[in-house]
Design a protein around this motif. Structure first.
Motif, PDB file in Angstrom:
ATOM      1  N   PHE A 126       0.863  -1.186   0.000  1.00 62.15           N
ATOM      2  CA  PHE A 126       0.000   0.000   0.000  1.00 62.15           C
ATOM      3  C   PHE A 126       0.899   1.236   0.000  1.00 62.15           C
ATOM      4  N   TRP A 127       0.604   2.177  -0.900  1.00 65.74           N
ATOM      5  CA  TRP A 127       1.346   3.436  -0.963  1.00 65.74           C
ATOM      6  C   TRP A 127       0.386   4.595  -0.751  1.00 65.74           C
ATOM      7  N   PHE A 128       0.811   5.568   0.084  1.00 63.09           N
ATOM      8  CA  PHE A 128      -0.064   6.672   0.485  1.00 63.09           C
ATOM      9  C   PHE A 128       0.552   8.029   0.146  1.00 63.09           C
ATOM     10  N   ARG A 129      -0.325   8.994  -0.081  1.00 68.92           N
ATOM     11  CA  ARG A 129       0.076  10.396  -0.062  1.00 68.92           C
ATOM     12  C   ARG A 129      -1.084  11.204   0.505  1.00 68.92           C
ATOM     13  N   HIS A 130      -0.802  11.904   1.586  1.00 66.90           N
ATOM     14  CA  HIS A 130      -1.782  12.799   2.201  1.00 66.90           C
ATOM     15  C   HIS A 130      -3.073  12.072   2.586  1.00 66.90           C
ATOM     16  N   MET A 131      -2.917  10.938   3.271  1.00 64.75           N
ATOM     17  CA  MET A 131      -4.051  10.245   3.875  1.00 64.75           C
ATOM     18  C   MET A 131      -4.081  10.592   5.361  1.00 64.75           C
ATOM     19  N   GLU A 132      -5.264  10.632   5.967  1.00 64.17           N
ATOM     20  CA  GLU A 132      -5.343  10.986   7.386  1.00 64.17           C
ATOM     21  C   GLU A 132      -4.772   9.879   8.273  1.00 64.17           C
TER      22      GLU A 132
END
Length: 248
Positions: A126-132
């Motif tokens: 899983f890759w994230f950007r600007h998730m809470e």
């Protein structure tokens, strides 16, 4: 039985800059054995994928999701006396940005609820950007206070759940907290063999903190208890008030 969906683009964005487009789940399932999703792109305001009660043998590969609640399992255990489950799940190669949760596994707690289990679940790559948040587990879903949930614990067990290779950044809305696993305790249900590996989710507000409560055993990375001062300080250390609503 044996539902397949591949190579799909879905958009369901709000025209109101002050609110998300609610109930715009990309794909939900109910009483289904065998679900395969491959190569999905979505820009929405709710769950990117959400198997509901009594779904099993789930395979998801290559999901891009902008906005919304991320990949959500459940909720289950809502209705009194009803047995629900979600089991045998592999979800991998997921990109998420400008939303709330990465992975979100949820059951109801409080008085008058049902029972059941989440079992044999893997979230991988899983890759994230600007998730809470990064990963989240809760047995106190949807407007149920912590006190009410602890007084009437969830009847849903969480077992054999792996979160492997999570990478990215949170928004800072919840301070330095990058993940939360909260299970109500004192009832018949358990939360066991829930693990995290290769975890590289950071916060712009400082050193990342992972918060847990009610999990049996070690999850594989350092954690602090939800009711501890460390957790309270981590939540309070927010450096952003941004809440992203995806608009057309």
């Amino acid at each position: 039985k044996n539902i397949q969906l591949s190579d799909v683009i879905i958009t369901a964005n709000s025209t109101n800059s002050s609110t998300n487009s609610q109930n715009t789940d990309v794909f939900d399932s109910y009483n289904v054995q065998g679900v395969t999703l491959e190569r999905i792109y979505a820009s929405i305001g709710d769950d990117c994928f959400s198997p509901k009660p009594n779904t099993s043998d789930i395979y998801v590969d290559t999901l891009f999701c902008r906005g919304g609640n991320g990949v959500a399992l459940g909720s289950i255990g809502q209705y009194s006396g009803t047995m629900d489950y979600v089991k045998n799940v592999l979800i991998q190669n997921v990109w998420l940005w400008d939303g709330i949760f990465g992975s979100y596994t949820k059951s109801w707690g409080g008085a008058g609820r049902g029972y059941g289990n989440f079992n044999n679940i893997t979230f991988r790559n899983f890759w994230f950007r600007h998730m809470e948040y990064g990963p989240d587990i809760t047995s106190c879903y949807y407007n149920v206070s912590t006190d009410a949930c602890l007084a009437d614990p969830s009847g849903v067990s969480f077992s054999n759940i792996l979160h492997d290779n999570f990478t990215g950044t949170t928004s800072g809305v919840f301070g330095t907290v990058v993940g939360t696993f909260f299970c109500s305790t004192g009832g018949a249900a358990t939360c066991e063999n829930i693990t995290v590996s290769n975890f590289n989710v950071t916060s712009p507000c400082g050193d990342p903190v992972f918060v847990t409560h009610g999990i049996e055993g070690d999850i594989g990375i350092p954690t602090v208890d939800y009711f501890s001062d460390d957790a309270k300080n981590a939540y309070a250390a927010k450096c952003s008030n941004d809440t992203y609503y995806i608009t057309v």
